[in-house]
Design a protein around this motif. Structure first.
Motif, PDB file in Angstrom:
ATOM      1  N   UNK A   1      -5.960  18.689  -8.811  1.00  0.00           N
ATOM      2  CA  UNK A   1      -6.125  17.607  -9.786  1.00  0.00           C
ATOM      3  C   UNK A   1      -6.248  18.207 -11.188  1.00  0.00           C
ATOM      4  N   UNK A   2      -7.100  19.240 -11.323  1.00  0.00           N
ATOM      5  CA  UNK A   2      -7.290  19.864 -12.645  1.00  0.00           C
ATOM      6  C   UNK A   2      -5.986  20.447 -13.174  1.00  0.00           C
ATOM      7  N   UNK A   3      -5.224  21.084 -12.282  1.00  0.00           N
ATOM      8  CA  UNK A   3      -3.931  21.655 -12.684  1.00  0.00           C
ATOM      9  C   UNK A   3      -3.012  20.563 -13.230  1.00  0.00           C
ATOM     10  N   UNK A   4      -3.004  19.430 -12.525  1.00  0.00           N
ATOM     11  CA  UNK A   4      -2.132  18.320 -12.944  1.00  0.00           C
ATOM     12  C   UNK A   4      -2.575  17.791 -14.311  1.00  0.00           C
ATOM     13  N   UNK A   5      -3.887  17.668 -14.522  1.00  0.00           N
ATOM     14  CA  UNK A   5      -4.377  17.186 -15.832  1.00  0.00           C
ATOM     15  C   UNK A   5      -3.965  18.155 -16.932  1.00  0.00           C
ATOM     16  N   UNK A   6      -4.129  19.458 -16.659  1.00  0.00           N
ATOM     17  CA  UNK A   6      -3.815  20.469 -17.669  1.00  0.00           C
ATOM     18  C   UNK A   6      -2.326  20.433 -18.019  1.00  0.00           C
TER      19      UNK A   6
ATOM     20  N   UNK B   1      -1.255  15.254  -7.049  1.00  0.00           N
ATOM     21  CA  UNK B   1      -0.596  15.033  -8.342  1.00  0.00           C
ATOM     22  C   UNK B   1      -0.331  13.547  -8.591  1.00  0.00           C
ATOM     23  N   UNK B   2      -0.043  12.803  -7.525  1.00  0.00           N
ATOM     24  CA  UNK B   2       0.151  11.359  -7.704  1.00  0.00           C
ATOM     25  C   UNK B   2      -1.173  10.687  -8.074  1.00  0.00           C
ATOM     26  N   UNK B   3      -2.257  11.115  -7.405  1.00  0.00           N
ATOM     27  CA  UNK B   3      -3.571  10.541  -7.742  1.00  0.00           C
ATOM     28  C   UNK B   3      -3.887  10.873  -9.200  1.00  0.00           C
ATOM     29  N   UNK B   4      -3.636  12.124  -9.606  1.00  0.00           N
ATOM     30  CA  UNK B   4      -3.926  12.535 -10.991  1.00  0.00           C
ATOM     31  C   UNK B   4      -3.165  11.648 -11.976  1.00  0.00           C
ATOM     32  N   UNK B   5      -1.902  11.342 -11.655  1.00  0.00           N
ATOM     33  CA  UNK B   5      -1.097  10.512 -12.562  1.00  0.00           C
ATOM     34  C   UNK B   5      -1.761   9.142 -12.759  1.00  0.00           C
ATOM     35  N   UNK B   6      -2.293   8.583 -11.666  1.00  0.00           N
ATOM     36  CA  UNK B   6      -2.921   7.250 -11.806  1.00  0.00           C
ATOM     37  C   UNK B   6      -4.241   7.354 -12.578  1.00  0.00           C
ATOM     38  N   UNK B   7      -4.947   8.473 -12.419  1.00  0.00           N
ATOM     39  CA  UNK B   7      -6.198   8.634 -13.186  1.00  0.00           C
ATOM     40  C   UNK B   7      -5.875   8.746 -14.682  1.00  0.00           C
ATOM     41  N   UNK B   8      -4.800   9.480 -14.997  1.00  0.00           N
ATOM     42  CA  UNK B   8      -4.415   9.602 -16.412  1.00  0.00           C
ATOM     43  C   UNK B   8      -4.037   8.210 -16.946  1.00  0.00           C
ATOM     44  N   UNK B   9      -3.285   7.469 -16.151  1.00  0.00           N
ATOM     45  CA  UNK B   9      -2.897   6.110 -16.569  1.00  0.00           C
ATOM     46  C   UNK B   9      -4.134   5.262 -16.860  1.00  0.00           C
ATOM     47  N   UNK B  10      -5.138   5.379 -16.006  1.00  0.00           N
ATOM     48  CA  UNK B  10      -6.368   4.594 -16.178  1.00  0.00           C
ATOM     49  C   UNK B  10      -7.053   4.975 -17.500  1.00  0.00           C
ATOM     50  N   UNK B  11      -7.124   6.279 -17.768  1.00  0.00           N
ATOM     51  CA  UNK B  11      -7.808   6.731 -18.988  1.00  0.00           C
ATOM     52  C   UNK B  11      -6.991   6.363 -20.231  1.00  0.00           C
ATOM     53  N   UNK B  12      -5.671   6.371 -20.100  1.00  0.00           N
ATOM     54  CA  UNK B  12      -4.839   5.951 -21.244  1.00  0.00           C
ATOM     55  C   UNK B  12      -5.137   4.494 -21.586  1.00  0.00           C
TER      56      UNK B  12
ATOM     57  N   UNK C   1       1.414  16.983  -3.385  1.00  0.00           N
ATOM     58  CA  UNK C   1       2.011  15.755  -3.909  1.00  0.00           C
ATOM     59  C   UNK C   1       0.956  14.655  -4.026  1.00  0.00           C
ATOM     60  N   UNK C   2       0.121  14.539  -2.965  1.00  0.00           N
ATOM     61  CA  UNK C   2      -0.924  13.504  -2.974  1.00  0.00           C
ATOM     62  C   UNK C   2      -1.833  13.692  -4.193  1.00  0.00           C
TER      63      UNK C   2
ATOM     64  N   UNK D   1       0.826  -1.220   0.000  1.00  0.00           N
ATOM     65  CA  UNK D   1       0.000   0.000   0.000  1.00  0.00           C
ATOM     66  C   UNK D   1       0.864   1.277   0.000  1.00  0.00           C
ATOM     67  N   UNK D   2       1.934   1.267  -0.792  1.00  0.00           N
ATOM     68  CA  UNK D   2       2.873   2.402  -0.796  1.00  0.00           C
ATOM     69  C   UNK D   2       2.189   3.686  -1.286  1.00  0.00           C
ATOM     70  N   UNK D   3       1.449   3.606  -2.388  1.00  0.00           N
ATOM     71  CA  UNK D   3       0.802   4.828  -2.890  1.00  0.00           C
ATOM     72  C   UNK D   3      -0.239   5.330  -1.885  1.00  0.00           C
ATOM     73  N   UNK D   4      -0.998   4.395  -1.308  1.00  0.00           N
ATOM     74  CA  UNK D   4      -2.014   4.793  -0.324  1.00  0.00           C
ATOM     75  C   UNK D   4      -1.368   5.551   0.846  1.00  0.00           C
ATOM     76  N   UNK D   5      -0.176   5.109   1.227  1.00  0.00           N
ATOM     77  CA  UNK D   5       0.513   5.747   2.366  1.00  0.00           C
ATOM     78  C   UNK D   5       1.023   7.139   1.989  1.00  0.00           C
ATOM     79  N   UNK D   6       1.020   7.479   0.691  1.00  0.00           N
ATOM     80  CA  UNK D   6       1.459   8.818   0.260  1.00  0.00           C
ATOM     81  C   UNK D   6       0.260   9.738  -0.010  1.00  0.00           C
ATOM     82  N   UNK D   7      -0.933   9.143  -0.111  1.00  0.00           N
ATOM     83  CA  UNK D   7      -2.093   9.927  -0.553  1.00  0.00           C
ATOM     84  C   UNK D   7      -3.210  10.029   0.476  1.00  0.00           C
ATOM     85  N   UNK D   8      -3.438   8.962   1.228  1.00  0.00           N
ATOM     86  CA  UNK D   8      -4.739   8.883   1.891  1.00  0.00           C
ATOM     87  C   UNK D   8      -4.776   9.551   3.263  1.00  0.00           C
ATOM     88  N   UNK D   9      -5.995   9.817   3.683  1.00  0.00           N
ATOM     89  CA  UNK D   9      -6.249  10.519   4.936  1.00  0.00           C
ATOM     90  C   UNK D   9      -5.699   9.797   6.151  1.00  0.00           C
TER      91      UNK D   9
END
Ligand code: GLC
Length: 431
Positions: A390-395, A349-360, A346-347, A263-271
């Motif tokens: 998130x929007x900034x990261x997508x843009x 932008x990392x989440x945004x990266x995974x969302x972009x990966x999913x859409x790719x 950071x949290x 759960x490395x990503x979760x430990x960088x992002x989640x509440x």
């Protein structure tokens, strides 16, 4: 000068450049495809055995929804695309005064599910019968829409006797012990519930994600290898670990967690963990005389209470309150704010990266269609600027193409989604 340097170094260390976002997105897409193809991958890519709902689901259904912090039971009526909440009971998994703790290793699965059954009993009258949808927000290998086997606990839950078992079987046994005539018919992840509800609201809803106590994402796979049809896949993205900008703070959090190495990503992002990251940075700054140098009592006052995600939110929003509550100087309160902002940025932008990966992956290599990402959870909803970040990261990462993506808050999908899943299951497999 020294303090400024320390803060700037931290901001640099926590920065995720737009190039890095694109790089992580590509690595994420590859991990999705490896996982789907049965190759080794940090993404578990768990089939849910459910696709898009028709939108015409009908009937009254009970739900039970266990997240990382609360458990909630609701009675819903679904009526062709609309729904009514007919009653709800909710409880914390862990009592603030320490009277009970349904997250600890001293609790057995039987006790946990008896606790759920007791909640459900508050919604049901004697002799009433019904069907139930269960949102169980932990990595579970599904064998069908009503059969899942817990792979491992996440979010620091340690209850014994559940790993390897089917939570819906344990729940039905607990319901029988109390003579409650409610039959579990579906079990889903909270991300799946969020996407099911979003599908009622947005025609382009293809991704469901939670940014709350935990972090995870699911998506609609058009042609799933299991059945050649549409199916929602729970990726368990909290376990993603490739190409991430890991810091010494992340390593400490991981080493001290119940699941080192996972759960490395979760430990960088989640509440659950965001407050711990901020705590470690504050300690580091303090030990290096970059914080509270003139007011030693502040560190002591700060250490009295655990820094959680709400504290982080308050550091960002209300520096004046920080000054008052821990008796520090304005400069210190502003450093706490900037540390918190760097961690939250950071949290996001990392989440945004995974969302972009999913859409790719969904669009086979290049984002070309409209997509709604349905999100729920306090980090998205409450943490300052997360939607904009998130929007900034997508843009930055996708330029013009970012217009194809919209992120929508879909609240309480995990409860209602379980009712929709139960309705789908009852229709597909009438008994
Ligand atoms: C954790 C769980 C996952 C869940 C997420 C959000 O990552 O493993 O199943 O979806 O938290 O609650």
């Amino acid at each position: 000068m020294r303090i400024d340097n320390k803060l700037q170094d931290l901001k640099n260390e926590f920065d995720v450049s737009s190039e890095k976002i694109v790089e992580i997105a590509k690595l994420f897409k590859k991990a999705m495809e490896d996982g789907l193809g049965g190759f080794e991958s940090p993404l578990k890519m768990l089939p849910s055995f459910i696709g898009s709902p028709s939108g015409n689901e009908c009937g009254v259904f009970y739900t039970v929804d266990m997240g990382g912090t609360n458990v909630r039971s609701t009675k819903f009526e679904l009526k062709n695309g609309s729904f009514e909440n007919l009653g709800e009971v909710k409880s914390k998994l862990k009592d603030a005064e320490g009277k009970y703790d349904y997250t600890s290793g001293d609790t057995t699965g039987e006790e946990l599910f008896d606790f759920f059954a007791e909640l459900i009993s508050k919604l049901i009258s004697p002799n009433e019968t019904g069907y139930l949808g269960h949102t169980f927000s932990f990595p579970s290998r599904q064998a069908g829409i009503n059969e899942a086997f817990l792979i491992e606990w996440t979010k620091e839950i340690k209850v014994s006797g559940v790993v390897g078992n089917n939570p819906n079987y344990l729940l039905s046994e607990a319901l029988k012990r109390r003579n409650i005539m409610v039959t579990p018919r579906a079990i889903i992840n909270d991300t799946v519930g969020t996407l099911l509800v979003a599908a009622y609201m947005y025609k382009d809803a293809h991704v469901g994600t939670i940014m709350g106590t935990g972090h995870n994402t699911c998506y609609l796979e058009a042609k799933h290898p299991i059945n050649g049809c549409e199916m929602i896949v729970n990726m368990e993205t909290g376990n993603f670990n490739i190409g991430l900008p890991i810091t010494k703070y992340d390593l400490t959090i991981d080493a001290n967690s119940a699941t080192p190495g996972a759960q490395i990503l979760e430990k960088m992002i989640s509440g659950y963990y965001i407050g711990d990251i901020v705590t470690l940075i504050i300690k580091d700054f303090y030990e290096n005389a970059a914080l509270f140098s003139d007011c030693s009592s502040s560190m002591e006052l700060l250490s009295k209470n655990k820094i959680d995600s709400l504290t982080v939110e308050n550091f960002i929003l209300y520096p004046d309150r920080t000054i008052q509550s821990i008796n520090c100087k304005k400069e210190d309160a502003l450093i706490l704010k900037e540390i918190s902002e760097a961690v939250v940025r950071r949290a996001s932008r990392l989440a945004a990266a995974t969302y972009i990966g999913t859409l790719l992956h969904i669009d086979a290599g290049e984002i070309r269609n409209n997509h709604v990402i349905a999100v729920d959870g306090t980090i998205y909803e409450k943490m300052p600027r997360v939607p904009e970040l998130l929007d900034e990261a997508f843009l930055e990462a996708l330029k013009e193409k970012s217009k194809l993506i919209s992120v929508k808050l879909v609240k309480d999908g995990s409860g209602l989604g379980a009712a929709i899943a139960a309705a789908v299951a009852v229709k597909l497999y009438p008994k």
